[in-house]
Design a protein around this motif. Sequence first.
Motif, PDB file in Angstrom:
ATOM      1  N   ILE A  13      56.893  20.907 -26.533  1.00  0.00           N
ATOM      2  CA  ILE A  13      57.982  21.818 -26.904  1.00  0.00           C
ATOM      3  C   ILE A  13      57.469  23.252 -26.956  1.00  0.00           C
ATOM      4  O   ILE A  13      58.094  24.177 -26.447  1.00  0.00           O
ATOM      5  CB  ILE A  13      58.565  21.398 -28.273  1.00  0.00           C
ATOM      6  CG1 ILE A  13      59.168  19.996 -28.177  1.00  0.00           C
ATOM      7  CG2 ILE A  13      59.629  22.402 -28.727  1.00  0.00           C
ATOM      8  CD1 ILE A  13      59.684  19.470 -29.493  1.00  0.00           C
ATOM      9  N   PHE A  14      56.308  23.451 -27.557  1.00  0.00           N
ATOM     10  CA  PHE A  14      55.687  24.770 -27.622  1.00  0.00           C
ATOM     11  C   PHE A  14      54.378  24.719 -26.852  1.00  0.00           C
ATOM     12  O   PHE A  14      53.442  24.035 -27.263  1.00  0.00           O
ATOM     13  CB  PHE A  14      55.426  25.181 -29.075  1.00  0.00           C
ATOM     14  CG  PHE A  14      56.676  25.306 -29.908  1.00  0.00           C
ATOM     15  CD1 PHE A  14      57.542  26.352 -29.717  1.00  0.00           C
ATOM     16  CD2 PHE A  14      56.970  24.360 -30.880  1.00  0.00           C
ATOM     17  CE1 PHE A  14      58.693  26.477 -30.476  1.00  0.00           C
ATOM     18  CE2 PHE A  14      58.114  24.469 -31.634  1.00  0.00           C
ATOM     19  CZ  PHE A  14      58.988  25.527 -31.440  1.00  0.00           C
ATOM     20  N   ASN A  15      54.330  25.404 -25.727  1.00  0.00           N
ATOM     21  CA  ASN A  15      53.118  25.412 -24.910  1.00  0.00           C
ATOM     22  C   ASN A  15      52.194  26.513 -25.416  1.00  0.00           C
ATOM     23  O   ASN A  15      51.976  27.532 -24.772  1.00  0.00           O
ATOM     24  CB  ASN A  15      53.496  25.628 -23.441  1.00  0.00           C
ATOM     25  CG  ASN A  15      52.319  25.388 -22.512  1.00  0.00           C
ATOM     26  OD1 ASN A  15      51.284  24.848 -22.928  1.00  0.00           O
ATOM     27  ND2 ASN A  15      52.455  25.800 -21.276  1.00  0.00           N
ATOM     28  N   VAL A  16      51.653  26.282 -26.606  1.00  0.00           N
ATOM     29  CA  VAL A  16      50.837  27.270 -27.299  1.00  0.00           C
ATOM     30  C   VAL A  16      49.404  26.752 -27.381  1.00  0.00           C
ATOM     31  O   VAL A  16      49.180  25.584 -27.700  1.00  0.00           O
ATOM     32  CB  VAL A  16      51.387  27.528 -28.723  1.00  0.00           C
ATOM     33  CG1 VAL A  16      50.522  28.541 -29.462  1.00  0.00           C
ATOM     34  CG2 VAL A  16      52.827  28.018 -28.650  1.00  0.00           C
ATOM     35  N   PRO A  17      48.407  27.592 -27.063  1.00  0.00           N
ATOM     36  CA  PRO A  17      47.011  27.140 -27.162  1.00  0.00           C
ATOM     37  C   PRO A  17      46.677  26.619 -28.554  1.00  0.00           C
ATOM     38  O   PRO A  17      47.195  27.100 -29.561  1.00  0.00           O
ATOM     39  CB  PRO A  17      46.215  28.413 -26.840  1.00  0.00           C
ATOM     40  CG  PRO A  17      47.145  29.246 -26.024  1.00  0.00           C
ATOM     41  CD  PRO A  17      48.517  28.969 -26.568  1.00  0.00           C
ATOM     42  N   GLY A  18      45.767  25.660 -28.590  1.00  0.00           N
ATOM     43  CA  GLY A  18      45.404  25.049 -29.860  1.00  0.00           C
ATOM     44  C   GLY A  18      44.856  26.030 -30.870  1.00  0.00           C
ATOM     45  O   GLY A  18      45.128  25.919 -32.074  1.00  0.00           O
ATOM     46  N   VAL A  19      44.082  27.013 -30.406  1.00  0.00           N
ATOM     47  CA  VAL A  19      43.486  27.968 -31.344  1.00  0.00           C
ATOM     48  C   VAL A  19      44.570  28.777 -32.054  1.00  0.00           C
ATOM     49  O   VAL A  19      44.426  29.113 -33.246  1.00  0.00           O
ATOM     50  CB  VAL A  19      42.496  28.903 -30.616  1.00  0.00           C
ATOM     51  CG1 VAL A  19      43.200  29.739 -29.544  1.00  0.00           C
ATOM     52  CG2 VAL A  19      41.782  29.807 -31.607  1.00  0.00           C
ATOM     53  N   ILE A  20      45.666  29.062 -31.377  1.00  0.00           N
ATOM     54  CA  ILE A  20      46.763  29.792 -32.010  1.00  0.00           C
ATOM     55  C   ILE A  20      47.419  28.931 -33.081  1.00  0.00           C
ATOM     56  O   ILE A  20      47.718  29.397 -34.190  1.00  0.00           O
ATOM     57  CB  ILE A  20      47.804  30.228 -30.961  1.00  0.00           C
ATOM     58  CG1 ILE A  20      47.157  31.123 -29.902  1.00  0.00           C
ATOM     59  CG2 ILE A  20      48.969  30.950 -31.628  1.00  0.00           C
ATOM     60  CD1 ILE A  20      46.550  32.390 -30.438  1.00  0.00           C
TER      61      ILE A  20
END
Length: 247
Positions: A13-20
């Motif tokens: 759903i959210f293609n956000v990097p893991g570190v973020i």
Amino acid sequence: MADTPQQPQREPIFNVPGVIMVLIGLMWAIHIAADLALDEYGLGNLRIWFAFIPDRFANAAQWPGGALPLLWTGFTHAFLHVDYMHLLINTAWLMVFGTPVGRRYGTAGVLAVFLLGALAGALVQTLALTVSINQFAILLGASGGVSALTGAAMRFIFEPIIVSKDPETGDPVALGRRTATLAGVFVNPRSRTFIIFWLGLNLLIGFAPFILGANVAIAWEAHIGGFIAGLLLPSVLDGLARRNQRP
């Protein structure tokens, strides 16, 4: 043997990097834990030891720990927030501009930009207070680090995509966006417009007490300090990446 139909892969759903997501989760966990577990006295002590207090430079003896907390509070203040609205705004901004930086530079790059941006924001805030009537402030919030990620993103998100050809098939292959020079950022009309708007908004925040007749406690100087640091850091990150690629 009959073929087993493959299940279609689900896109996140959210293609956000893991570190973020880790940074966001850490900020929320700290804020919720402090809100639930600490009374006013405990919250004050948390801020004394982990928020950034520029007055420690001039009057270290008056503060618990003296000047020693300056070694870490330039970074740790980025994980503390005034209230949930402050945290929510920084979370959203971090997700929007931290994501492209994370995809381009990875975990180490994001952490470097975020933490150095937080430190730069704290130092610029300290410098601003030395020439200000108001000589006291306690700085907390991720705005400096988030502003640095915003500045870093300006170096490439509005640049054209570099396209090459596959050596075997001859098909076009997207290699990503190039990093603009500092001058190029201001030549590009889209990045230039964004930067002018962003700087103008922060300057407006700075003049808000004179316009509204109220004390608006927003560290706009720290935003600008972090943003400038973010504009500069991609040159360093690209240089390190090229050095690591050499045989």
